[in-house]
Design a protein around this motif. Structure first.
Motif, PDB file in Angstrom:
ATOM      1  N   THR A   1       3.589   3.898 -20.551  1.00 34.35           N
ATOM      2  CA  THR A   1       2.424   3.904 -21.430  1.00 34.35           C
ATOM      3  C   THR A   1       1.532   4.887 -21.122  1.00 34.35           C
ATOM      4  N   TRP A   2       1.145   4.733 -19.782  1.00 32.88           N
ATOM      5  CA  TRP A   2       0.227   6.198 -19.350  1.00 32.88           C
ATOM      6  C   TRP A   2       0.810   6.887 -18.242  1.00 32.88           C
ATOM      7  N   THR A   3       0.275   8.062 -17.949  1.00 34.93           N
ATOM      8  CA  THR A   3       0.982   8.857 -16.642  1.00 34.93           C
ATOM      9  C   THR A   3      -0.233   8.863 -15.733  1.00 34.93           C
ATOM     10  N   ASN A   4       0.261   8.264 -14.489  1.00 36.63           N
ATOM     11  CA  ASN A   4      -0.897   8.132 -13.450  1.00 36.63           C
ATOM     12  C   ASN A   4      -0.902   9.447 -12.857  1.00 36.63           C
ATOM     13  N   SER A   5      -2.096   9.583 -12.249  1.00 35.80           N
ATOM     14  CA  SER A   5      -2.362  10.825 -11.403  1.00 35.80           C
ATOM     15  C   SER A   5      -1.964  10.503 -10.127  1.00 35.80           C
ATOM     16  N   VAL A   6      -2.056   9.223  -9.749  1.00 37.20           N
ATOM     17  CA  VAL A   6      -1.606   8.598  -8.346  1.00 37.20           C
ATOM     18  C   VAL A   6      -0.754   7.601  -8.397  1.00 37.20           C
ATOM     19  N   GLY A   7       0.292   7.622  -7.551  1.00 34.16           N
ATOM     20  CA  GLY A   7       1.038   6.313  -7.333  1.00 34.16           C
ATOM     21  C   GLY A   7       2.360   6.215  -8.312  1.00 34.16           C
ATOM     22  N   GLY A   8       2.416   6.868  -9.327  1.00 35.94           N
ATOM     23  CA  GLY A   8       3.367   6.482 -10.244  1.00 35.94           C
ATOM     24  C   GLY A   8       3.084   5.155 -11.045  1.00 35.94           C
ATOM     25  N   PRO A   9       3.964   4.804 -11.965  1.00 29.99           N
ATOM     26  CA  PRO A   9       3.490   3.750 -12.666  1.00 29.99           C
ATOM     27  C   PRO A   9       3.387   2.174 -12.014  1.00 29.99           C
ATOM     28  N   VAL A  10       4.161   2.051 -10.971  1.00 30.84           N
ATOM     29  CA  VAL A  10       3.828   0.951 -10.346  1.00 30.84           C
ATOM     30  C   VAL A  10       3.491   1.185  -8.903  1.00 30.84           C
ATOM     31  N   ALA A  11       2.677   0.273  -8.390  1.00 35.45           N
ATOM     32  CA  ALA A  11       2.062   0.377  -7.074  1.00 35.45           C
ATOM     33  C   ALA A  11       3.174   0.602  -6.128  1.00 35.45           C
ATOM     34  N   LEU A  12       2.784   1.640  -5.336  1.00 36.64           N
ATOM     35  CA  LEU A  12       3.991   1.788  -4.149  1.00 36.64           C
ATOM     36  C   LEU A  12       4.075   1.105  -3.185  1.00 36.64           C
ATOM     37  N   ASP A  13       3.142   0.474  -2.741  1.00 37.68           N
ATOM     38  CA  ASP A  13       3.196  -0.915  -2.205  1.00 37.68           C
ATOM     39  C   ASP A  13       2.301  -2.227  -2.262  1.00 37.68           C
ATOM     40  N   ALA A  14       2.233  -2.910  -1.464  1.00 39.31           N
ATOM     41  CA  ALA A  14       1.300  -4.320  -1.930  1.00 39.31           C
ATOM     42  C   ALA A  14      -0.071  -4.130  -1.527  1.00 39.31           C
ATOM     43  N   THR A  15      -0.204  -3.044  -0.864  1.00 42.38           N
ATOM     44  CA  THR A  15      -1.798  -2.924  -0.430  1.00 42.38           C
ATOM     45  C   THR A  15      -2.789  -2.920  -1.421  1.00 42.38           C
ATOM     46  N   GLU A  16      -3.958  -3.107  -1.349  1.00 39.86           N
ATOM     47  CA  GLU A  16      -4.887  -3.261  -2.561  1.00 39.86           C
ATOM     48  C   GLU A  16      -5.095  -1.846  -2.977  1.00 39.86           C
ATOM     49  N   ASP A  17      -5.306  -1.089  -1.909  1.00 35.55           N
ATOM     50  CA  ASP A  17      -5.489   0.205  -2.738  1.00 35.55           C
ATOM     51  C   ASP A  17      -4.408   0.985  -3.573  1.00 35.55           C
ATOM     52  N   ALA A  18      -3.160   0.670  -3.110  1.00 37.02           N
ATOM     53  CA  ALA A  18      -1.989   1.050  -4.058  1.00 37.02           C
ATOM     54  C   ALA A  18      -2.047   0.521  -5.175  1.00 37.02           C
ATOM     55  N   ILE A  19      -2.293  -0.988  -5.362  1.00 33.23           N
ATOM     56  CA  ILE A  19      -2.485  -1.640  -6.688  1.00 33.23           C
ATOM     57  C   ILE A  19      -3.530  -1.126  -7.617  1.00 33.23           C
ATOM     58  N   ILE A  20      -4.662  -0.759  -7.118  1.00 29.86           N
ATOM     59  CA  ILE A  20      -5.626  -0.497  -7.824  1.00 29.86           C
ATOM     60  C   ILE A  20      -5.491   0.973  -8.137  1.00 29.86           C
ATOM     61  N   SER A  21      -4.959   1.915  -7.438  1.00 31.59           N
ATOM     62  CA  SER A  21      -4.526   3.461  -7.792  1.00 31.59           C
ATOM     63  C   SER A  21      -3.626   3.201  -8.972  1.00 31.59           C
ATOM     64  N   ALA A  22      -2.565   2.170  -9.141  1.00 29.49           N
ATOM     65  CA  ALA A  22      -1.687   2.044 -10.214  1.00 29.49           C
ATOM     66  C   ALA A  22      -2.178   1.845 -11.434  1.00 29.49           C
ATOM     67  N   ARG A  23      -3.656   1.374 -11.588  1.00 26.79           N
ATOM     68  CA  ARG A  23      -4.201   0.825 -12.699  1.00 26.79           C
ATOM     69  C   ARG A  23      -4.572   1.966 -13.599  1.00 26.79           C
ATOM     70  N   TYR A  24      -4.809   1.887 -14.900  1.00 27.84           N
ATOM     71  CA  TYR A  24      -5.340   2.759 -15.870  1.00 27.84           C
ATOM     72  C   TYR A  24      -6.660   3.374 -15.616  1.00 27.84           C
ATOM     73  N   ASP A  25      -6.724   4.530 -15.210  1.00 27.64           N
ATOM     74  CA  ASP A  25      -8.258   5.203 -14.897  1.00 27.64           C
ATOM     75  C   ASP A  25      -8.301   6.167 -16.008  1.00 27.64           C
ATOM     76  N   PRO A  26      -9.093   6.262 -16.793  1.00 20.63           N
ATOM     77  CA  PRO A  26      -9.220   6.920 -17.917  1.00 20.63           C
ATOM     78  C   PRO A  26      -9.786   8.517 -17.634  1.00 20.63           C
ATOM     79  N   THR A  27     -10.420   8.436 -16.438  1.00 17.68           N
ATOM     80  CA  THR A  27     -10.986   9.742 -15.949  1.00 17.68           C
ATOM     81  C   THR A  27      -9.684  10.518 -15.179  1.00 17.68           C
ATOM     82  N   GLU A  28      -8.503   9.930 -15.076  1.00 14.84           N
ATOM     83  CA  GLU A  28      -7.625  10.663 -14.282  1.00 14.84           C
ATOM     84  C   GLU A  28      -6.284  10.482 -14.863  1.00 14.84           C
ATOM     85  N   ASP A  29      -6.212   9.313 -15.577  1.00 20.84           N
ATOM     86  CA  ASP A  29      -4.822   9.310 -16.181  1.00 20.84           C
ATOM     87  C   ASP A  29      -4.658   9.520 -17.530  1.00 20.84           C
ATOM     88  N   ILE A  30      -3.418   9.754 -17.996  1.00 20.12           N
ATOM     89  CA  ILE A  30      -3.452  10.331 -19.496  1.00 20.12           C
ATOM     90  C   ILE A  30      -2.533   8.960 -20.202  1.00 20.12           C
TER      91      ILE A  30
END
Ligand SMILES: [Zn+2]
Length: 531
Positions: free
Chosen positions: A418-447
């Motif tokens: 649905t969107w292309t992430n600049s980081v991490g791919g569609p799903v969080a790479l691991d269960a860390t909070e950073d990875a989970i947050i990075s995988a969310r939609y950020d309109p300033t970085e993601d398409i």
């Protein structure tokens, strides 16, 4: 006409017309006396709420089970009864200050002078990806709370009234008390009860009967529940167990808040009991109740977990579950609790109202934890199967109304890509909070690419998905209605054709949507109106 099961709606209305005459004359010319019309209101109303799940999340669990479009509540029943399917909107009221600005900072709440509604709009929702959720990356105070919480949503479902987030069956100003469908049912001599897979005093079960300016006043809420005429109060929130089945020493009075405090628990477990309630907490007690072996008149059942039945378990062995961890064996599942509740409430020959909540789906949506989100929704689906089986064995769709829905969506779940992430791919790479947050939609970085439904990867496999946020969203949720009085939903519909393009196919849904206030309207029409 004593067998109401054979009444058709047309037959009933003509009979009521006839019986309004003192007597009539049949076609053979003999005087015939008609008995007064038998009440044809709906006897039992069951509302099942999965907390925090929209169409995409619902499909994800159905795909995992290999049952999309084939669940018990999605297919024609053996007696020919056809389940109805709708989308549902669920927005809450937003508070405004004296200048008419929407209050987005919780600290400003005392300055509220009014409330406005910013409902779901099927025409504009599809113009902008973020149209139905405040994104996590916007400045803190910028987004208004267009999405509802479970307190305001529960209030709308139970009372037909919109309120602001946090309120339990009270208006936005905290002054007016709303009457709930459970109160209406009990005033009509029916029994009523509530079952939840989270704490028994959490927002959704609270909204069955309690009145409070804040959902967080758990002890007050639980004490109002056990002082009410509800005959079944079941959930978790046990102070003596953690969420994995281990016995723990309660940490201070706070640990007792979900069941009304230390004194309430002492009264519930004393020899004399509290208000005639039997108190149960072990899994075997719940199972005995479900088997019908030992059915008291009133039950408080608190499963042996301090928060949720399963969602928060830790440290258990690996197993063949979606998350790979064995279930906590100390607690019943939602199906067992639900059937136990039905056994208690159905002792009332006048009928009953029962609310059943799959409460932890939302918690796993917040955590963006898809495997456990699916576990929770599967538990809810199995509870629906048990309820349907109970109705078809002990009652019928001619006298029972079952409504299955969610109170809101959580996590903004969309299909992979649905969107292309600049980081991490569609799903969080691991269960860390950073990875989970990075995988969310950020309109300033993601398409943003396009709206995509979750992708079916076959039974037993996690579907293709992305989580856009860690919050609730304003996204449509599905609703199914089966049995007596369900036709009344047709009076409350609008249409969202784009949504039906995305999610219509497996559910044979044509895009008709209702608002959550219609759930109350349909339930109260069922209880009050002769059909
Ligand atoms: Zn939530």
């Amino acid at each position: 006409m004593t067998d109401r099961k054979t009444h058709s709606i047309a037959l009933v209305s003509s009979f009521v017309l006839l019986s309004s005459c003192a007597s009539s004359v049949d076609s053979f010319g003999d005087a015939v006396s008609y008995e007064p019309a038998e009440s044809t209101t709906t006897k039992n109303v069951i509302l099942m709420v999965s907390d925090g799940i929209g169409f995409n999340g619902w499909l994800a669990a159905d795909y995992y089970q290999g049952r999309a479009g084939e669940q018990s509540y999605q297919v024609v029943r053996p007696d020919g009864t056809v389940p109805l399917v709708y989308g549902m909107t669920h927005d809450a009221l937003n508070l405004i200050d004296a200048s008419g600005e929407i209050i987005s900072d919780r600290e400003d709440l005392p300055n509220a002078v009014g409330a406005v509604e910013q409902g779901y709009d099927p025409l504009t929702r599809w113009d902008r990806f973020e149209g139905a959720f405040p994104n996590d990356f916007a400045p803190v105070n910028a987004p208004y709370t267009a999405y509802t919480d479970s307190a305001a949503a529960g209030t709308a479902l139970m009372t037909g009234r919109k309120t602001s987030n946090g309120r339990i069956n009270m208006d936005w100003s905290g002054k007016e008390r709303f009457r709930t469908i459970a109160q209406i049912a009990m005033d009509l001599d029916r029994s009523a009860g509530t079952v939840a897979s989270v704490m028994a005093s959490h927002a959704t079960p609270a909204s069955v009967i309690a009145h409070n300016v804040s959902r967080n006043n758990y002890a007050e809420i639980f004490n109002e529940m056990v002082s009410s005429e509800l005959d079944v109060i079941m959930g978790a929130g046990h102070p003596y167990y953690d969420a994995s089945g281990n016995a723990v020493e309660p940490e201070g009075d706070e640990a007792f808040q979900f069941i009304g405090g230390k004194e309430t628990l002492a009264a519930l477990t004393s020899d004399t009991g509290l208000n005639g309630f039997a108190f149960i907490d072990s899994r075997s007690d719940f199972e005995a109740l479900a088997s019908g072996a030992k059915v008291p008149e009133r039950v408080v059942g608190i499963a042996q977990s301090n928060s949720t039945l399963q969602a928060r378990r830790e440290g258990l062995p690996s197993s063949d579950t979606p998350s790979g961890m064995a279930f906590n064996a100390n607690v019943p599942d939602l199906a067992t609790m639900s059937v136990g509740a039905l056994n208690v409430l159905s002792q009332d020959n006048d009928g009953f109202f029962l609310m059943i909540e799959g409460g932890a789906v939302d918690w796993m949506g917040h955590a963006n934890n898809m495997p456990r989100f699916i576990e929770e929704q599967v538990d809810f689906n199995l509870a629906i199967d048990a309820v349907i089986s109970w109705v078809e064995t002990n009652s019928s769709w001619d006298e029972t109304l079952l409504i299955i829905t969610a109170d809101h969506e959580t996590g903004s779940i969309w299909g992979e890509g649905t969107w292309t992430n600049s980081v991490g791919g569609p799903v969080a790479l691991d269960a860390t909070e950073d990875a989970i947050i990075s995988a969310r939609y950020d309109p300033t970085e993601d398409i943003f690419n396009e709206f995509r439904a979750v992708q079916d990867r076959g039974a037993g496999n996690i579907p293709g998905y992305q989580f856009a946020t860690g919050n609730h969203s304003n996204e449509l949720v599905p609703l199914w209605a089966i049995g007596a009085g369900s036709d009344a939903f047709a009076e409350f519909t609008r249409t969202d054709l784009k949504a039906a393009e995305l999610w219509g196919e497996p559910y044979a849904w044509d895009g008709r949507i209702v608002d959550n206030t219609a759930v109350f309207s349909v339930m109260s029409l069922a209880l009050l109106d002769d059909r």
